[in-house]
Scaffold this motif. Structure first.
Motif, PDB file in Angstrom:
ATOM      1  N   LYS A   1      19.848   7.426  41.605  1.00  0.00           N
ATOM      2  CA  LYS A   1      20.659   7.234  40.418  1.00  0.00           C
ATOM      3  C   LYS A   1      22.132   7.420  40.758  1.00  0.00           C
ATOM      4  N   VAL A   2      22.941   6.430  40.422  1.00  0.00           N
ATOM      5  CA  VAL A   2      24.370   6.519  40.689  1.00  0.00           C
ATOM      6  C   VAL A   2      24.998   7.583  39.787  1.00  0.00           C
ATOM      7  N   ILE A   3      26.006   8.270  40.299  1.00  0.00           N
ATOM      8  CA  ILE A   3      26.688   9.330  39.539  1.00  0.00           C
ATOM      9  C   ILE A   3      27.922   8.748  38.862  1.00  0.00           C
ATOM     10  N   THR A   4      28.055   8.981  37.564  1.00  0.00           N
ATOM     11  CA  THR A   4      29.192   8.470  36.798  1.00  0.00           C
ATOM     12  C   THR A   4      29.909   9.620  36.089  1.00  0.00           C
ATOM     13  N   PRO A   5      31.161   9.429  35.690  1.00  0.00           N
ATOM     14  CA  PRO A   5      31.924  10.500  35.044  1.00  0.00           C
ATOM     15  C   PRO A   5      31.363  10.853  33.660  1.00  0.00           C
ATOM     16  N   SER A   6      31.595  12.071  33.254  1.00  0.00           N
ATOM     17  CA  SER A   6      31.221  12.499  31.910  1.00  0.00           C
ATOM     18  C   SER A   6      32.193  11.899  30.904  1.00  0.00           C
ATOM     19  N   ASN A   7      31.802  11.912  29.647  1.00  0.00           N
ATOM     20  CA  ASN A   7      32.693  11.423  28.590  1.00  0.00           C
ATOM     21  C   ASN A   7      33.989  12.222  28.542  1.00  0.00           C
TER      22      ASN A   7
END
Length: 299
Positions: free
Chosen positions: A273-279
């Motif tokens: 799973k790719v890691i993305t920034p939090s809101n």
């Protein structure tokens, strides 16, 4: 602030830093990621940081003057020469490499560099102002078909030929010298489309895809067993290359099997799973909106 680092904790934690290890940050920028790596090294660990931009070099040394570092080496160079520089410094293997690809907020905010359509500035877009062609040379001298291909591949414009034709017609009458000249020549109104236009030209000017391919290939060979790559990307072309090198062992994404049918890949992802920034991070740092972090470990 020169630049707010994206996915700082996630990307540095992903390196699983050994205090006495050897690490490389190929995109120094404002130094946020490098500083965090240095915090986790002891006196025998070492960090080599690359950046080809003189602003990044000046910014770093202004900070370093107050606190000299014996376990840090700055290299003013394009990261495509990673292997050559490691050989120069006698480094045979590294324990981890970090890259925060794309353009720093500093470059977008600098009115003189031509990276943003927000300012009327000379069409330059070179990361390294000492060498290479400018964006003005690309839009004024490239053949129309070649220009259309750049806009299609790097900007993902379906109407790339129409845009290239508009540019070609305008430049026959007068040279396109500034960012506003370019905006007027293309007649593009939508800000997202303008961002893709400037992205496409920036990638071509700095030969970003070729440089990334060379760096990723060399980094894979330089890593020690259990060494890690921690790479932050911002558009699909970058992300695809990083994903392929980690999952398939090559930029093209070819499945290469040995005589027993086992896929031959030197790396494996620590997570599918790719890691993305939090809101919250996106709200505080809009540049992180399209960021994706992939981490691979050397087998």
């Amino acid at each position: 602030m020169y630049h707010i680092p994206v996915l700082l904790t996630e990307s540095i934690d992903g390196l699983d830093i050994r205090p006495n290890g050897t690490y490389v940050d190929v995109t120094l920028g404002g130094g946020g990621h490098s500083r965090e790596i240095l915090k986790r090294l002891n006196g025998t660990g070492h960090l080599y940081s690359f950046d080809q931009d003189e602003d990044a070099e000046r910014n770093w040394y202004e900070v370093a003057e107050t606190s000299p570092l014996n376990n840090f080496t700055f290299i003013r160079s394009n990261f495509r020469y990673l292997r050559n520089w490691m050989r120069y410094y006698g480094v045979k293997k590294i324990d981890g490499l970090l890259a925060d690809l794309g353009v720093s907020s500093h470059h977008f905010d600098d009115e003189t560099r031509g990276f943003s359509f927000r300012f009327d500035a000379p069409l330059d877009m070179r990361m390294n102002k000492r060498a290479g062609i400018t964006a003005a040379e690309v839009v004024n001298k490239y053949e129309e078909e070649r220009l259309a291909n750049i806009l299609y591949i790097y900007g993902e414009f379906k109407n790339s030929r129409k845009i290239a034709s508009s540019i070609s017609k305008v430049r026959k009458e007068k040279e396109i010298k500034t960012t506003m000249d370019l905006v007027c020549a293309t007649n593009i109104k939508d800000k997202k489309d303008l961002a893709r236009l400037f992205q496409a030209l920036r990638i071509e000017v700095n030969q970003e895809m070729a440089a990334l391919k060379e760096m990723l290939t060399d980094a894979t060979q330089l890593l020690n067993p259990n060494g890690r790559l921690s790479i932050i990307t911002y558009h699909s072309l970058e992300d695809r290359m990083v994903k392929n090198i980690i999952k398939k062992g090559n930029i093209e994404g070819k499945v290469i099997e040995d005589m027993y049918g086992k896929i031959n890949t030197p790396l494996k992802p620590i997570s599918n799973k790719v890691i993305t920034p939090s809101n919250e991070e996106i709200e505080n740092n809009p540049r992180s909106r399209s960021a994706k972090l992939r981490i691979g470990i050397k087998q």
